[in-house]
Design a protein around this motif. Structure first.
Motif, PDB file in Angstrom:
ATOM      1  N   ILE A  92       0.801  -1.235  -0.110  1.00 11.29           N
ATOM      2  CA  ILE A  92       0.036  -0.178  -0.175  1.00 11.29           C
ATOM      3  C   ILE A  92       0.858   1.139   0.010  1.00 11.29           C
ATOM      4  CG2 ILE A  92      -2.053   1.186   1.256  1.00 11.29           C
ATOM      5  CD1 ILE A  92      -2.495  -1.414   2.518  1.00 11.29           C
ATOM      6  N   GLY A  93       0.483   2.224  -0.879  1.00 13.90           N
ATOM      7  CA  GLY A  93       1.204   3.491  -0.802  1.00 13.90           C
ATOM      8  C   GLY A  93       0.413   4.666  -0.275  1.00 13.90           C
ATOM      9  N   THR A  94       1.004   5.521   0.314  1.00 12.33           N
ATOM     10  CA  THR A  94       0.364   6.770   0.574  1.00 12.33           C
ATOM     11  C   THR A  94       1.561   7.995   0.848  1.00 12.33           C
ATOM     12  OG1 THR A  94      -1.208   7.829   2.104  1.00 12.33           O
ATOM     13  CG2 THR A  94       0.362   6.473   3.384  1.00 12.33           C
ATOM     14  N   HIS A  95       1.257   9.160   1.107  1.00 14.15           N
ATOM     15  CA  HIS A  95       2.076  10.171   1.197  1.00 14.15           C
ATOM     16  C   HIS A  95       2.952  10.207   2.622  1.00 14.15           C
ATOM     17  CE1 HIS A  95      -0.204  12.775   3.962  1.00 14.15           C
ATOM     18  NE2 HIS A  95      -1.129  12.362   3.377  1.00 14.15           N
ATOM     19  N   GLU A 142       4.402   4.521  -8.206  1.00 19.13           N
ATOM     20  CA  GLU A 142       3.950   3.697  -9.542  1.00 19.13           C
ATOM     21  C   GLU A 142       3.582   2.303  -9.629  1.00 19.13           C
ATOM     22  OE1 GLU A 142       3.077   2.204 -13.339  1.00 19.13           O
ATOM     23  OE2 GLU A 142       5.172   1.952 -12.211  1.00 19.13           O
ATOM     24  N   PRO A 143       4.650   1.681  -9.022  1.00 16.44           N
ATOM     25  CA  PRO A 143       4.692  -0.009  -9.079  1.00 16.44           C
ATOM     26  C   PRO A 143       3.976  -0.495  -7.782  1.00 16.44           C
ATOM     27  CG  PRO A 143       6.799   0.601  -8.307  1.00 16.44           C
ATOM     28  CD  PRO A 143       6.032   1.996  -8.623  1.00 16.44           C
ATOM     29  N   LEU A 144       3.476   0.258  -7.135  1.00 16.65           N
ATOM     30  CA  LEU A 144       2.645  -0.318  -5.821  1.00 16.65           C
ATOM     31  C   LEU A 144       1.401  -0.827  -6.187  1.00 16.65           C
ATOM     32  CD1 LEU A 144       3.876   2.537  -3.243  1.00 16.65           C
ATOM     33  CD2 LEU A 144       4.862   0.401  -3.778  1.00 16.65           C
ATOM     34  N   ASP A 145       0.803  -1.704  -5.422  1.00 17.14           N
ATOM     35  CA  ASP A 145      -0.545  -2.319  -5.817  1.00 17.14           C
ATOM     36  C   ASP A 145      -1.621  -1.427  -5.515  1.00 17.14           C
ATOM     37  OD1 ASP A 145       0.415  -5.378  -5.949  1.00 17.14           O
ATOM     38  OD2 ASP A 145       1.493  -4.907  -4.221  1.00 17.14           O
ATOM     39  N   ILE A 146      -1.686  -0.464  -4.567  1.00 15.85           N
ATOM     40  CA  ILE A 146      -2.812   0.374  -4.165  1.00 15.85           C
ATOM     41  C   ILE A 146      -2.286   1.530  -3.577  1.00 15.85           C
ATOM     42  CG2 ILE A 146      -3.203  -0.535  -2.184  1.00 15.85           C
ATOM     43  CD1 ILE A 146      -6.093  -0.184  -2.622  1.00 15.85           C
ATOM     44  N   VAL A 147      -2.632   2.775  -4.121  1.00 16.30           N
ATOM     45  CA  VAL A 147      -2.190   3.945  -3.494  1.00 16.30           C
ATOM     46  C   VAL A 147      -3.449   4.782  -3.243  1.00 16.30           C
ATOM     47  CG1 VAL A 147      -1.021   6.302  -3.874  1.00 16.30           C
ATOM     48  CG2 VAL A 147      -0.181   3.848  -5.011  1.00 16.30           C
ATOM     49  N   VAL A 148      -3.252   5.392  -1.781  1.00 11.80           N
ATOM     50  CA  VAL A 148      -4.454   6.370  -1.166  1.00 11.80           C
ATOM     51  C   VAL A 148      -3.897   7.456  -0.660  1.00 11.80           C
ATOM     52  CG1 VAL A 148      -5.632   4.363  -0.410  1.00 11.80           C
ATOM     53  CG2 VAL A 148      -3.869   5.167   1.173  1.00 11.80           C
ATOM     54  N   ASP A 149      -4.711   8.713  -1.120  1.00 12.57           N
ATOM     55  CA  ASP A 149      -4.301  10.069  -0.844  1.00 12.57           C
ATOM     56  C   ASP A 149      -3.131  10.782  -1.291  1.00 12.57           C
ATOM     57  OD1 ASP A 149      -5.952  11.842   1.061  1.00 12.57           O
ATOM     58  OD2 ASP A 149      -4.292  11.694   2.462  1.00 12.57           O
ATOM     59  N   VAL A 150      -2.837  10.151  -2.372  1.00 16.47           N
ATOM     60  CA  VAL A 150      -1.619  10.786  -2.892  1.00 16.47           C
ATOM     61  C   VAL A 150      -1.528  10.204  -4.389  1.00 16.47           C
ATOM     62  CG1 VAL A 150       0.088   9.117  -2.502  1.00 16.47           C
ATOM     63  CG2 VAL A 150       0.822  11.488  -2.685  1.00 16.47           C
ATOM     64  N   GLY A 151      -1.046  11.049  -5.166  1.00 13.04           N
ATOM     65  CA  GLY A 151      -0.793  10.671  -6.803  1.00 13.04           C
ATOM     66  C   GLY A 151      -1.729  11.409  -7.776  1.00 13.04           C
ATOM     67  N   GLY A 152      -2.804  12.227  -7.282  1.00 16.19           N
ATOM     68  CA  GLY A 152      -3.685  12.826  -8.082  1.00 16.19           C
ATOM     69  C   GLY A 152      -4.441  12.032  -9.015  1.00 16.19           C
ATOM     70  N   VAL A 153      -4.884  10.753  -8.783  1.00 12.96           N
ATOM     71  CA  VAL A 153      -5.701  10.033  -9.569  1.00 12.96           C
ATOM     72  C   VAL A 153      -6.630   9.268  -8.491  1.00 12.96           C
ATOM     73  CG1 VAL A 153      -5.718   7.959 -11.279  1.00 12.96           C
ATOM     74  CG2 VAL A 153      -3.776   9.323 -11.268  1.00 12.96           C
ATOM     75  N   TYR A 154      -7.899   9.133  -9.304  1.00 10.94           N
ATOM     76  CA  TYR A 154      -9.023   8.365  -8.623  1.00 10.94           C
ATOM     77  C   TYR A 154      -9.221   7.445  -9.717  1.00 10.94           C
ATOM     78  CZ  TYR A 154     -13.550   6.849  -7.232  1.00 10.94           C
ATOM     79  OH  TYR A 154     -14.597   5.830  -7.059  1.00 10.94           O
TER      80      TYR A 154
END
Length: 339
Positions: A16-19, A55-67
């Motif tokens: 999981i990725g977050t800021h 970019e390679p992470l399985d899921i990203v929340v609250d960062v990245g500018g994409v929904y």
């Protein structure tokens, strides 16, 4: 050359990725909720703002500018983002990362906690209820939505978002990435404990009370011809259910339910309570308060003023009172109706 019968296998783990840096309640809770799902229950966490690392992470929340649910990207900061819960009438507050994760994974989390399937009617009910009672406030606070457009009467700084905010390093303390990450882990744990506490309450205490409330409302005309007094055979959470069920079991607005009666405990010979139905579940204003002459009175003085033996008390504000017996409390309700 022989080969070993035991093959070493690397652990396959989702990430999981977050800021990085200062954290908030929404992503702390989002991460915790994701770890309640089957897919991400053993997930590692990477906190960074570097797009190349995200970019390679399985899921990203609250960062990245994409929904993009299809890509498992759940940010809400980008220009043009307008996503709302959109179910059960919740369409006024834009979602935070917590709301996004709850919208897409909440039913799975609830079903797993209850040990049932995702199509169970109870799951749908709890999905709406927990959003209303907890997640919506996290969304609102994170998106800067005032709880009221009018000046508030007092400050509320014990909410979950405020508690998480205080876990960040203070301005005059050391604040390395490692320290932030350690404190984030603690914050995520706190949000998760609150989430599971509320889920368990609504699933195992609040929801089972619904049938008790419904049955009592359907029998209210047996208590009094007015239909404005409801009797519960045990104390239980009733307000939310009463307001939800009232339009279906009492469609006439000419005789709203005004008082509920219930025993103080399950013990034999328990004293009884009368409570006024408020104008709304969260209101402190009653549809009809107990008579003013009774307010603030206790014991023999209350019995004398009310003319009903066995009085124990009436609150100074007139929203609740009690009597030693069911019959006495029922008489209090009947007198109050015509007062």
């Amino acid at each position: 050359m022989s080969t070993s019968p035991i093959a070493k296998k690397m652990k396959s783990t989702k990430v999981i990725g977050t800021h990085s840096g200062t954290f908030h309640c929404d992503e702390a809770l989002a991460v915790f909720m994701l770890r309640l799902t089957d897919e991400f229950k053993d997930a590692d966490l990477v906190r960074t703002r570097d797009p190349a690392k995200l970019e390679p992470l399985d899921i990203v929340v609250d960062v990245g500018g994409v929904y993009s649910p299809e890509k498992h990207r759940y940010d809400h900061h980008q220009r043009g983002f307008e996503e709302v819960f959109g179910n059960g009438g919740f369409d006024k507050i834009k979602l935070s990362s917590a709301g996004l994760v709850y919208k897409h994974f909440g039913k799975e989390i609830i079903a797993k906690r209850l040990g049932t399937n995702i199509d169970d009617e109870k799951v749908q009910t709890l999905w709406f209820t927990l959003y209303s009672e907890m997640i919506e406030s996290v969304d609102g606070i994170d998106n800067g939505v005032n709880i009221s457009s009018s000046p508030v009467a007092y400050a509320q700084r014990t909410d979950l978002s405020s508690r998480v905010k205080r876990l960040n390093p203070n301005w005059n303390e050391e604040a390395t990435d490692a320290i932030y990450d350690e404190k984030f882990t603690h914050a995520s744990k706190i949000t998760g404990e609150e989430f599971l506490s509320q889920l368990d309450y609504f699933a195992f205490a609040w929801l089972p009370a619904r049938d008790i409330v419904k049955e009592a409302m359907e029998k209210r005309f047996e208590v009094d011809p007015s239909g404005q007094i409801v009797v519960f055979d045990k104390s239980c959470p009733w307000k939310d259910h009463l307001f939800t069920l009232e339009p279906t079991v009492s469609p006439s607005s000419s005789s709203p339910i005004l008082y509920v009666l219930y025993p103080e405990s399950d013990a034999p010979g328990s004293k009884w309570r009368i409570q006024c139905v408020p104008e709304s579940p969260d209101s402190f204003k009653n549809r009809k308060s107990l008579p003013e002459p009774w307010c603030g009175m206790r014991d023999d003085k209350l019995s004398e003023v009310s003319g009903i033996p066995g009085g124990t008390f009436v609150h100074a504000s007139g929203f609740t009172g009690g009597n030693a017996t069911f019959e006495g409390t029922k008489e209090m309700a009947k007198k109050a109706l015509s007062f």
